[in-house]
Design a protein around this motif. Sequence first.
Motif, short mmCIF file in Angstrom:
data_model
loop_
_atom_site.label_atom_id
_atom_site.label_comp_id
_atom_site.label_asym_id
_atom_site.label_seq_id
_atom_site.Cartn_x
_atom_site.Cartn_y
_atom_site.Cartn_z
N TYR A 20 0.83 -1.29 -0.33
CA TYR A 20 0.08 0.16 -0.23
C TYR A 20 0.73 1.15 -0.04
O TYR A 20 0.52 2.17 -0.66
N ASP A 73 2.24 1.54 -3.67
CA ASP A 73 1.11 2.29 -4.36
C ASP A 73 0.85 3.63 -4.17
O ASP A 73 0.92 4.41 -5.28
N THR A 95 1.78 6.27 -7.07
CA THR A 95 0.48 7.28 -7.49
C THR A 95 0.52 8.64 -7.29
O THR A 95 0.51 9.28 -8.44
#
Length: 400
Positions: free
Chosen positions: A294, A297, A301
């Motif tokens: 997580y 990511d 992002t």
Amino acid sequence: MALLMGTAAAGNPSDETYVPIQSRADLQRYLEATPIAESPLSRLSPMGRRRFLEDIHFTERGIGGYGFADLLAELRADEISEVLALFDLHASSGLLSDAREVNRNDLPSRWPVPQEPTAIGRKFDQLRALRRLPEDAGSGLTDAVREQAMHDGYERLFGAGPLSLAEVSDTDLDLLFRAANMVIGITNDPEYFDDMDRLLAELKTRNLVQKDHYRVMHEALVLTRNFDRADALARTHPSLELAAIPKIVDNVPMSYAGPTAWWVSQDRYQLVHQAVELGAPAMVIVTAHLGCGYSRDAMKTIESDPVLGPVFAKHANWLAPQDGRLDIELLQQWNREHPAVEMVLAVDAREWPAIDDWKTPTFYFFKNGELTTKVSGWPLDGAGHRDDVVAALGEIGLLE
């Protein structure tokens, strides 16, 4: 790790029709459909099996982690591989090497596995329940409360005067070592090293020390920043290939009393100790870890986001929690490939009183040194908490 494309099935992991267990629901279906005597899990004692299954961390992506201490304590290398195959997991060669050297099958007279919990085993499980307290009680429980609960629990369960280790069974001796390491891992408190040292010495006396005992001790020493002892342990056991402690350059002013972090040098095996001034007009601190999908990511992002990327590159620090592994080479590679989301390392969690939850990723937004907003997590939907992050940046004046 393969993603689950159906439901977990009973049967042999070597069968083409077998679907690996990838969720808590899959595990429940497997246990209901498979007689325990026909499962590789039957090789574990009832207590070891329960502990192993409870410690598997299931996420939206599948399995995020698991504990292998009970596997090492009770199983041969081939048995460990069969158990992990149920979950499409593969043991490292180091783990299997440990299992080959010491387990109940190699030394049956010195490592009998009880089928019923002992008094020490019951206390150990009570301590494990305290370790899982945040998940049981919800996300509102702070790390400080968790740490105090572990400290108090360990003192209540194991702190009533010195225990005569001569009367402790081999399996209980290993549980005591794991209990001391567990409380260090939660509290970051080195005061429990006396217990770990005493228990490790007794394990040596009984010829029961595994390589993993030394690895665990080394990680605990690194976690508590006892680098001299960690280096000494690595030199004493070169075959374990324990990570060397990097050179540390201290650039923190003597008069400074605020939070600090280690920046990873790109051209050498070195950490640079620097102050982190939270008194800036606006700043973002993100607790993140490269071992957390997580976190990765969120970083990728945000790095590629045309709005968030430039703001975070200028005003954010991505801060890895205090840990027993420094992973210098891994951080160097990440920072080379992702310079806009460079990772730094927390030196001492106690320097960061505003961070009440070191779960990753968690976003802390500061304005003039005061915490204004906290955003926790980064969901798997692709967008994450982008709207929440944008709103928080607006509150501290970094976005209009």
